[in-house]
Design a protein around this motif. Structure first.
Motif, PDB file in Angstrom:
ATOM      1  N   PRO A 145       0.840  -1.205   0.000  1.00  0.00           N
ATOM      2  CA  PRO A 145       0.000   0.000   0.000  1.00  0.00           C
ATOM      3  C   PRO A 145       0.872   1.251   0.000  1.00  0.00           C
ATOM      4  CG  PRO A 145      -0.075  -1.075   2.152  1.00  0.00           C
ATOM      5  CD  PRO A 145       0.722  -1.964   1.249  1.00  0.00           C
ATOM      6  N   PRO A 146       0.422   2.292  -0.672  1.00  0.00           N
ATOM      7  CA  PRO A 146       1.256   3.488  -0.789  1.00  0.00           C
ATOM      8  C   PRO A 146       1.301   4.275   0.520  1.00  0.00           C
ATOM      9  CG  PRO A 146      -0.829   3.825  -1.903  1.00  0.00           C
ATOM     10  CD  PRO A 146      -0.848   2.417  -1.393  1.00  0.00           C
ATOM     11  N   CYS A 147       2.092   3.785   1.451  1.00  0.00           N
ATOM     12  CA  CYS A 147       2.245   4.428   2.769  1.00  0.00           C
ATOM     13  C   CYS A 147       3.681   4.914   2.896  1.00  0.00           C
ATOM     14  CB  CYS A 147       1.988   3.438   3.904  1.00  0.00           C
ATOM     15  SG  CYS A 147       0.449   2.551   3.785  1.00  0.00           S
ATOM     16  N   PRO A 148       3.974   6.123   2.464  1.00  0.00           N
ATOM     17  CA  PRO A 148       5.363   6.587   2.531  1.00  0.00           C
ATOM     18  C   PRO A 148       5.838   6.728   3.969  1.00  0.00           C
ATOM     19  CG  PRO A 148       3.904   8.376   1.885  1.00  0.00           C
ATOM     20  CD  PRO A 148       3.073   7.137   1.910  1.00  0.00           C
ATOM     21  N   ALA A 149       7.115   6.487   4.183  1.00  0.00           N
ATOM     22  CA  ALA A 149       7.719   6.730   5.495  1.00  0.00           C
ATOM     23  C   ALA A 149       8.169   8.191   5.558  1.00  0.00           C
ATOM     24  CB  ALA A 149       8.908   5.795   5.692  1.00  0.00           C
ATOM     25  N   PHE A 150       8.534   8.601   6.745  1.00  0.00           N
ATOM     26  CA  PHE A 150       8.964   9.995   6.924  1.00  0.00           C
ATOM     27  C   PHE A 150      10.362  10.088   7.519  1.00  0.00           C
ATOM     28  CE2 PHE A 150       4.510  10.176   6.214  1.00  0.00           C
ATOM     29  CZ  PHE A 150       4.319  11.344   5.495  1.00  0.00           C
ATOM     30  N   TYR A 151      11.005   8.916   7.703  1.00  0.00           N
ATOM     31  CA  TYR A 151      12.343   8.938   8.294  1.00  0.00           C
ATOM     32  C   TYR A 151      13.403   9.482   7.350  1.00  0.00           C
ATOM     33  CZ  TYR A 151      12.538   4.330   5.944  1.00  0.00           C
ATOM     34  OH  TYR A 151      12.476   3.311   5.030  1.00  0.00           O
ATOM     35  N   HIS A 152      13.049   9.614   6.054  1.00  0.00           N
ATOM     36  CA  HIS A 152      14.004  10.194   5.110  1.00  0.00           C
ATOM     37  C   HIS A 152      13.744  11.689   4.905  1.00  0.00           C
ATOM     38  CE1 HIS A 152      10.447   9.204   2.802  1.00  0.00           C
ATOM     39  NE2 HIS A 152      10.924   9.720   1.704  1.00  0.00           N
ATOM     40  N   HIS A 153      12.910  12.252   5.761  1.00  0.00           N
ATOM     41  CA  HIS A 153      12.613  13.692   5.746  1.00  0.00           C
ATOM     42  C   HIS A 153      12.197  14.208   4.371  1.00  0.00           C
ATOM     43  CE1 HIS A 153      13.957  13.817   9.828  1.00  0.00           C
ATOM     44  NE2 HIS A 153      15.168  13.402   9.514  1.00  0.00           N
ATOM     45  N   PRO A 154      11.072  13.702   3.857  1.00  0.00           N
ATOM     46  CA  PRO A 154      10.606  14.197   2.554  1.00  0.00           C
ATOM     47  C   PRO A 154      10.336  15.691   2.589  1.00  0.00           C
ATOM     48  CG  PRO A 154       8.897  12.909   3.689  1.00  0.00           C
ATOM     49  CD  PRO A 154      10.157  12.725   4.463  1.00  0.00           C
ATOM     50  N   GLN A 155      10.748  16.352   1.525  1.00  0.00           N
ATOM     51  CA  GLN A 155      10.592  17.814   1.443  1.00  0.00           C
ATOM     52  C   GLN A 155       9.382  18.209   0.610  1.00  0.00           C
ATOM     53  OE1 GLN A 155      12.818  19.947   3.173  1.00  0.00           O
ATOM     54  NE2 GLN A 155      13.210  17.913   4.018  1.00  0.00           N
ATOM     55  N   ASP A 156       8.967  17.321  -0.273  1.00  0.00           N
ATOM     56  CA  ASP A 156       7.854  17.685  -1.149  1.00  0.00           C
ATOM     57  C   ASP A 156       7.123  16.427  -1.617  1.00  0.00           C
ATOM     58  OD1 ASP A 156       9.569  16.562  -3.018  1.00  0.00           O
ATOM     59  OD2 ASP A 156      10.273  18.496  -3.749  1.00  0.00           O
ATOM     60  N   LEU A 157       6.100  16.659  -2.447  1.00  0.00           N
ATOM     61  CA  LEU A 157       5.280  15.548  -2.947  1.00  0.00           C
ATOM     62  C   LEU A 157       6.129  14.535  -3.718  1.00  0.00           C
ATOM     63  CD1 LEU A 157       2.403  14.453  -3.266  1.00  0.00           C
ATOM     64  CD2 LEU A 157       2.174  15.856  -5.321  1.00  0.00           C
ATOM     65  N   SER A 158       7.065  15.039  -4.486  1.00  0.00           N
ATOM     66  CA  SER A 158       7.916  14.141  -5.284  1.00  0.00           C
ATOM     67  C   SER A 158       8.675  13.168  -4.381  1.00  0.00           C
ATOM     68  CB  SER A 158       8.889  14.974  -6.119  1.00  0.00           C
ATOM     69  OG  SER A 158       9.818  14.119  -6.740  1.00  0.00           O
ATOM     70  N   ASP A 159       9.186  13.652  -3.251  1.00  0.00           N
ATOM     71  CA  ASP A 159       9.918  12.763  -2.332  1.00  0.00           C
ATOM     72  C   ASP A 159       9.006  11.641  -1.829  1.00  0.00           C
ATOM     73  OD1 ASP A 159      12.163  14.293  -2.597  1.00  0.00           O
ATOM     74  OD2 ASP A 159      12.022  15.262  -0.634  1.00  0.00           O
ATOM     75  N   LEU A 160       7.750  11.981  -1.545  1.00  0.00           N
ATOM     76  CA  LEU A 160       6.800  10.970  -1.052  1.00  0.00           C
ATOM     77  C   LEU A 160       6.481   9.950  -2.147  1.00  0.00           C
ATOM     78  CD1 LEU A 160       4.335  13.277   0.920  1.00  0.00           C
ATOM     79  CD2 LEU A 160       6.016  11.711   1.885  1.00  0.00           C
ATOM     80  N   VAL A 161       6.267  10.461  -3.352  1.00  0.00           N
ATOM     81  CA  VAL A 161       5.935   9.573  -4.470  1.00  0.00           C
ATOM     82  C   VAL A 161       7.129   8.673  -4.800  1.00  0.00           C
ATOM     83  CG1 VAL A 161       5.384   9.512  -6.938  1.00  0.00           C
ATOM     84  CG2 VAL A 161       4.200  11.125  -5.441  1.00  0.00           C
TER      85      VAL A 161
END
Ligand code: FMN
Length: 187
Positions: A145-161
């Motif tokens: 399932p598309p559940c992005p993590a946040f431990y890589h400190h996403p800065q924007d939508l592209s990082d999450l995708v």
């Protein structure tokens, strides 16, 4: 590698689009099947029409073409990803009902013991959805399932995708650099 990509009418068309772009950029073949609702949601969410979407693929197929090469286990592919995967398509795959090329290609991937990644998108999941995922997972299908993590400190939508697309590529054993892997930092 030769990867079959299915895009259905779940929300999150951006993941399917980004996967096609990543496969092309990394020099892999994508063989694309888009459901009718997949095309509609793609246009609604990303503003990308079916013909333009197909332009990102190595080869594209009609979902109604059950005589296409992808419908046969004799056609060699290395894996398949359905991104996003609607609950309807999830249930079709879980029941083995191959009434479209997309569902048939998934059925073939299961019977040939090939890597099949489904990216199911719904919120919340009902017991039916969860049971279908469990059934498929027990057959070796990867429910991602598309559940992005946040431990890589996403800065924007592209990082999450890219995190989600990178996780799909990991399952397909395709090397990439789309997200920052956890390096064992002290926290
Ligand atoms: C904008 C939009 C978003 C949708 N999002 C989802 C979703 O996240 N998950 C889902 O299972 N169905 C979702 N649907 C409903 C599916 O598109 C619908 O069940 C369809 O029959 C799926 O068919 P397909 O699997 O052949 O694409 C959405 C529909 C629309 C119009």
């Amino acid at each position: 590698m030769r990867i079959a990509v299915g895009i259905t009418g779940g929300s999150g068309a951006i993941y399917g689009l980004a996967l096609l772009k990543a496969l092309a950029a990394l020099g892999h073949e994508s063989h694309l099947v888009v459901s009718e609702m997949g095309a509609k949601v793609m246009l609604h969410e990303c503003g990308v029409g079916l013909e333009d979407l197909r332009g990102y693929a190595h080869k594209a197929y009609e979902n109604g073409d059950l005589a296409a090469s992808l419908a046969s286990g004799s056609y060699p592919i290395d894996g398949m990803a359905i991104v996003p995967c609607s609950m309807k398509t999830l249930s079709l795959i879980a029941s083995g009902a191959s009434n479209s090329l997309l569902a048939r290609a998934a059925d073939v991937a299961i019977k040939e013991r090939r890597t099949l990644v489904v990216v199911p998108r719904e919120m919340p999941f009902s017991p039916i959805h969860l049971e279908n995922m469990l059934k498929l997972s027990r057959l070796g299908v990867i429910a991602l399932p598309p559940c992005p993590a946040f431990y890589h400190h996403p800065q924007d939508l592209s990082d999450l995708v890219m995190f989600v697309v990178g996780k799909i590529l990991d399952q397909l054993r395709i090397e990439h650099n789309l997200y920052q892997r956890w390096q064992g930092e002290k926290i």
